[in-house]
Write a protein that holds these residues in place. Structure first.
Motif, PDB file in Angstrom:
ATOM      1  N   LYS A   1       0.837  -1.219  -0.039  1.00 46.52           N
ATOM      2  CA  LYS A   1      -0.033  -0.151   0.013  1.00 46.52           C
ATOM      3  C   LYS A   1       0.921   1.220   0.143  1.00 46.52           C
ATOM      4  O   LYS A   1       1.723   1.377   0.890  1.00 46.52           O
ATOM      5  CB  LYS A   1      -0.970  -0.118   1.274  1.00 46.52           C
ATOM      6  CG  LYS A   1      -1.884   1.239   1.188  1.00 46.52           C
ATOM      7  CD  LYS A   1      -2.966   0.811   2.510  1.00 46.52           C
ATOM      8  CE  LYS A   1      -3.827   1.988   2.679  1.00 46.52           C
ATOM      9  NZ  LYS A   1      -4.586   1.829   3.744  1.00 46.52           N
TER      10      LYS A   1
ATOM     11  N   SER B   1       1.742   5.683   9.117  1.00 46.30           N
ATOM     12  CA  SER B   1       2.106   4.632   7.975  1.00 46.30           C
ATOM     13  C   SER B   1       1.812   3.213   8.605  1.00 46.30           C
ATOM     14  O   SER B   1       1.005   2.585   8.032  1.00 46.30           O
ATOM     15  CB  SER B   1       3.588   4.634   7.631  1.00 46.30           C
ATOM     16  OG  SER B   1       3.724   5.794   6.688  1.00 46.30           O
TER      17      SER B   1
ATOM     18  N   TYR C   1       0.447   1.073   5.511  1.00 48.45           N
ATOM     19  CA  TYR C   1       1.096   1.679   4.248  1.00 48.45           C
ATOM     20  C   TYR C   1       2.433   0.670   4.311  1.00 48.45           C
ATOM     21  O   TYR C   1       3.018   1.017   5.351  1.00 48.45           O
ATOM     22  CB  TYR C   1       1.406   3.292   4.097  1.00 48.45           C
ATOM     23  CG  TYR C   1       0.039   3.799   3.956  1.00 48.45           C
ATOM     24  CD1 TYR C   1      -0.203   4.048   2.627  1.00 48.45           C
ATOM     25  CD2 TYR C   1      -0.689   4.500   4.753  1.00 48.45           C
ATOM     26  CE1 TYR C   1      -1.527   4.662   2.344  1.00 48.45           C
ATOM     27  CE2 TYR C   1      -1.846   5.103   4.796  1.00 48.45           C
ATOM     28  CZ  TYR C   1      -2.124   5.308   3.302  1.00 48.45           C
ATOM     29  OH  TYR C   1      -3.352   6.119   2.867  1.00 48.45           O
TER      30      TYR C   1
END
Length: 173
Positions: free
Chosen positions: A22, A130, A135
């Motif tokens: 991601k 994140s 992510y």
């Protein structure tokens, strides 16, 4: 044998499908400009620059005074004295140029030194946000040429919120 190869192929494909990434983006310069510490750092850098400028000004004024004195007395000087004074003036001018170059370098180093804690703080918060949002990669939009970035993957607002920074409202003109 075909069964083993087929099972390995299926295992390989399923591993790839589980290892999805991601990717998000962030405008780090925008966030740094909003951080309250940035204003303090800019003032400190300006003070340092002013100190360097004052030393530079003294050197330039000394050079100008010597040049003016040389120009006033040039007709009365002998060739050897002229060459000596010209060498001194050229040396002073070279020193001034070198001082200016060194001053620019010192200013950049000082600015980097002062900004380092802000970038470290920002980096830590980016890592936290994140990880919390799943992510695997964050790209900075500053200085990069992206053809398209989906705004839903931009974590700039999440990081600003985590840092506790209030974004000024745009003024209508």
């Amino acid at each position: 044998m075909k069964l083993k190869i087929t099972l390995l192929f299926i295992a390989f494909i399923s591993t790839i499908s589980f290892a999805q990434t991601k990717v998000g983006s962030i405008d780090s310069d925008y966030i740094i400009s909003l951080m309250p510490e940035n204003k303090v750092i800019l003032k400190m850098a300006q003070k340092y620059g002013a100190k360097l400028d004052s030393s530079f000004t003294v050197k330039v004024e000394d050079f100008r005074a010597r040049l003016k004195d040389y120009q006033a007395k040039e007709k009365e000087m002998g060739d050897l004295e002229k060459k000596t004074v010209q060498k001194e003036l050229a040396s002073l001018e070279q020193d001034i140029n070198q001082y200016q170059k060194n001053g620019n370098t010192l200013m950049g180093l000082k600015r980097d030194e002062l900004m380092r804690p802000l970038y470290k703080k920002l980096s830590n918060v980016i890592a936290e946000v994140s990880k919390a949002n799943g992510y695997t990669q964050i790209l900075t939009t500053t200085g990069n040429q992206f053809a398209y970035l989906d705004p839903k993957f931009d974590i700039t607002d999440l990081v600003i919120k985590k840092l506790g920074i209030t974004v000024p409202k745009p003024t209508k003109q």
